[in-house]
Enzyme design. Structure first.
Site, short mmCIF file in Angstrom:
data_model
loop_
_atom_site.label_atom_id
_atom_site.label_comp_id
_atom_site.label_asym_id
_atom_site.label_seq_id
_atom_site.Cartn_x
_atom_site.Cartn_y
_atom_site.Cartn_z
N SER A 84 38.46 70.41 41.13
CA SER A 84 39.06 69.40 40.49
C SER A 84 38.92 67.99 41.23
CB SER A 84 40.27 69.48 39.62
OG SER A 84 40.57 68.68 38.70
N HIS A 234 40.52 75.62 33.22
CA HIS A 234 40.10 74.63 34.44
C HIS A 234 40.83 75.23 35.86
CE1 HIS A 234 39.42 70.86 36.72
NE2 HIS A 234 40.58 70.73 36.76
#
Length: 254
Positions: A84, A234
Site C-alpha cells: 500500500s 487489501h
C-alpha cells in the site's frame, strides 16, 4: 534514522508497511523470510510506529529516509517489498535508486493516483480524546462507531501504547496525517522507470490494482509480472499469508 527490526542472515530484504501500519504487522512473515535465507529489515516509516515524527510527509522524504537507512546499514544490493503506502515508497525508491535494488515487490497498490478514502478512519482516530485517559476498551468503543470492520479496528488498535502509566496514545503522527492526507494517493511521476524484475501482487477482492492499470504499470516497470491472491482484500498478506509467502519467495529466488 528509521526504526527497524532486523532478522536473519543472507540477501538484504527490506519490507515497508502501509498507511497507519508498523513493522509489527510483518512480524510472522519476516521470520519466515529470515528462515528462508534473507536478512530481513522491516522498517517503521516516518510518522509511524517507533520512527521519528516530522512535519514533512511526502513520498520523496520517505524514499530518502530509506536511502539513508541503507547507507547507514551498508546495504548496497537489496530486494524490497512495500504494501500500500509502503508500496508507493518502494516504487519511488526503486526508480530513484535503481543501482541499490535487485528485485521489487509491490503489494496491492499501483503507481496511479488514488482518491482520499481514509476519511472515516481518520474521523474515528480524531474522535479519541486522550486527555480523559481512556482505556483500550474505551478507544475501541469510539472507533467502532466509525470503523465497523473488526479487522481494520484491530489493525488500528495495534498503534496504541502506554505513553506513561495510565496514559494511552497512538504511535503514529495523527496531526500530520490530518494535514497531508492528499499525499497518500500521489501518483508516481511520469518518466520514472525501474527495468529490473518486479512483482505486483494484488488481492482478488481488493480493487486497488485493476486489469486496466497494467498498461501504466508496464510503463514504469517493463520487467513486471502480476500475481493475484484469490478472495483476499487489501490486507492480502494478513488474509492469506501462506500464499503471499509462497508467491513472493518464488519470485525472489527465481
Amino acid at each position: 534514522m528509521l526504526y527497524s527490526k532486523i532478522e536473519g542472515e543472507g540477501k538484504s530484504f527490506v519490507i515497508m508497511h502501509g498507511f497507519l501500519g508498523m513493522s509489527d504487522n510483518w512480524k510472522t512473515l519476516a521470520s519466515q523470510y529470515a528462515a528462508s535465507g534473507f536478512q530481513v529489515h522491516v522498517l517503521d516509516l516516518r510518522n509511524h510506529g517507533r520512527s521519528f515524527h516530522s512535519d514533512e510527509f511526502t513520498y520523496e522524504a520517505m524514499a530518502k529516509d530509506v536511502f539513508e537507512y541503507c547507507q547507514a546499514n551498508q546495504l548496497s544490493k537489496i530486494d524490497i517489498l512495500g504494501h500500500s503506502m509502503g508500496g508507493k515508497v518502494a516504487m519511488l525508491f526503486a526508480t530513484t535508486y535503481p543501482e541499490l535494488v535487485d528485485k521489487l515487490i509491490v503489494a496491492d497498490i499501483g503507481p496511479r493516483f488514488y482518491n482520499q478514502h481514509h476519511q472515516d478512519i481518520l474521523a474515528g482516530l480524531n474522535a479519541v480524546d486522550f486527555s480523559v485517559k481512556p482505556s483500550r476498551n474505551d478507544v475501541e468503543a469510539i472507533l467502532t462507531q466509525y470503523v465497523p470492520d473488526f479487522g481494520t479496528r484491530q489493525f488500528l488498535m495495534k498503534n496504541l501504547y502506554w505513553q506513561e502509566p495510565g496514559q494511552l496514545a497512538f504511535r503514529f503522527n495523527l496531526a500530520v496525517f490530518n494535514g497531508n492526507l492528499d499525499a497518500i494517493g500521489k501518483a508516481l511521476a511520469d518518466g520514472l522507470v525501474f527495468d529490473k524484475p518486479t512483482l505486483f501482487i494484488r488481492g482478488g477482492s481488493s480493487g486497488y490494482i485493476k486489469d486496466e492499470d497494467m498498461e501504466q504499470i508496464r510503463q514504469h516497470f517493463p520487467d513486471v509480472k502480476l500475481d493475484t491472491i484469490p478472495n483476499a482484500g487489501h490486507w492480502l498478506h494478513a488474509e492469506n499469508p501462506k500464499l503471499f509467502f509462497e508467491l513472493t519467495t518464488a519470485f525472489l529466488k527465481e
